[in-house]
Design a protein around this motif. Structure first.
Motif, PDB file in Angstrom:
ATOM      1  N   ASP A 152      19.035  17.082  54.408  1.00 29.43           N
ATOM      2  CA  ASP A 152      19.543  17.880  55.512  1.00 29.43           C
ATOM      3  C   ASP A 152      19.263  19.347  55.212  1.00 29.43           C
ATOM      4  N   ILE A 153      18.544  19.995  56.097  1.00 31.58           N
ATOM      5  CA  ILE A 153      18.309  21.432  55.987  1.00 31.58           C
ATOM      6  C   ILE A 153      19.428  22.124  56.752  1.00 31.58           C
ATOM      7  N   VAL A 154      20.144  22.995  56.055  1.00 35.95           N
ATOM      8  CA  VAL A 154      21.416  23.506  56.551  1.00 35.95           C
ATOM      9  C   VAL A 154      21.409  25.030  56.591  1.00 35.95           C
ATOM     10  N   TYR A 155      21.940  25.590  57.668  1.00 33.28           N
ATOM     11  CA  TYR A 155      22.176  27.033  57.733  1.00 33.28           C
ATOM     12  C   TYR A 155      23.354  27.360  56.836  1.00 33.28           C
ATOM     13  N   GLY A 156      23.165  28.265  55.875  1.00 34.60           N
ATOM     14  CA  GLY A 156      24.188  28.540  54.869  1.00 34.60           C
ATOM     15  C   GLY A 156      24.905  29.848  55.003  1.00 34.60           C
ATOM     16  N   GLY A 157      24.844  30.505  56.161  1.00 31.92           N
ATOM     17  CA  GLY A 157      25.572  31.751  56.350  1.00 31.92           C
ATOM     18  C   GLY A 157      24.705  32.976  56.125  1.00 31.92           C
TER      19      GLY A 157
END
Length: 235
Positions: free
Chosen positions: A224-229
């Motif tokens: 899962d490629i996730v937006y981390g802030g």
């Protein structure tokens, strides 16, 4: 000040595990899969120092006989995304988050008065011209320098961005996607590059900068490629 990290899945990719055997003719490397097969992998934007300290590589097939490096796992079991093409494809999904607009209109590679910008982003706060960069840090330090070395191409792109923003009376930003999840701050480096320093001063008020994290969450062979802030930026 960085915003609190949020876990917003942006994409799911399938990868195969391998280990580095040797650095061949850069950017090609040789690796061995967990099944014992020797494979040829394109390392993309991965710094060599990052590859050397890796314990595992996450790769995906590119053509019949070759692979592309997707991510690196280091000794702390942290996965660092290395494929800049994946990051670029994610930006239209990230734009709505960082600009606080659920339905921004994002157009890629637009020409304005003979100059090209990466993205035009129309938001509920107005038009934003974006030069988008993927930054793969070589080390897990909480602060990273961008660019890591003097970069004439970046200077030209900032000049283009400034001219285009002036022509449209729009905001302009350089947006840096950082793939090292432990980075808290990006410092725009002008060391050894007095031209970039002068350019940033000239463009102050017309071109700003922001950064955000892209993280990898591993679930078997699915990533899962996730937006981390958002990440703080110091000019």
């Amino acid at each position: 000040m960085t915003k609190e990290t949020v876990a917003i899945p942006l994409a799911r990719l399938t990868a195969e595990r391998a280990v580095l055997r040797r650095i061949a003719s850069w950017p090609w490397i040789e690796a061995e899969t967990v099944r014992g097969a020797r494979i040829r992998v394109h390392a993309g934007a991965a710094p060599r120092r990052l590859l050397v300290r890796s314990t595992q590589l996450l790769v995906r097939r590119q053509g019949l006989y070759e692979y592309r490096l997707l991510a690196v796992i280091d000794a702390s079991d942290t996965a660092i995304l290395t494929d800049n093409r994946v990051v670029e494809n994610l930006f239209p999904h990230v734009a709505g988050i960082i600009y606080n607009d659920p339905q921004p209109l994002v157009k890629r590679e637009q020409w304005i008065n003979g100059t090209r910008v990466d993205y035009l982003v129309s938001t509920n706060q107005g038009l934003i011209l974006v030069e988008h960069k993927t930054h793969v840090p070589a080390s897990p330090s909480p602060e990273t320098l961008y660019p890591p070395a003097p970069n004439p191409r970046l200077r030209r792109q900032l000049e283009v961005l400034g001219r285009a923003a002036e022509a449209l009376a729009a905001r302009a930003e350089i947006v840096i996607a950082v793939t090292e999840p432990r980075v808290d701050r990006v410092r725009i480096s002008t060391v050894g590059d007095p031209v970039l320093l002068r350019l940033l001063r000239v463009l102050a008020g017309r071109v700003s900068a922001r950064a955000y994290r892209v993280r990898v969450v591993i679930n078997g062979d699915k990533l899962d490629i996730v937006y981390g802030g958002e990440v703080g930026v110091q000019l």
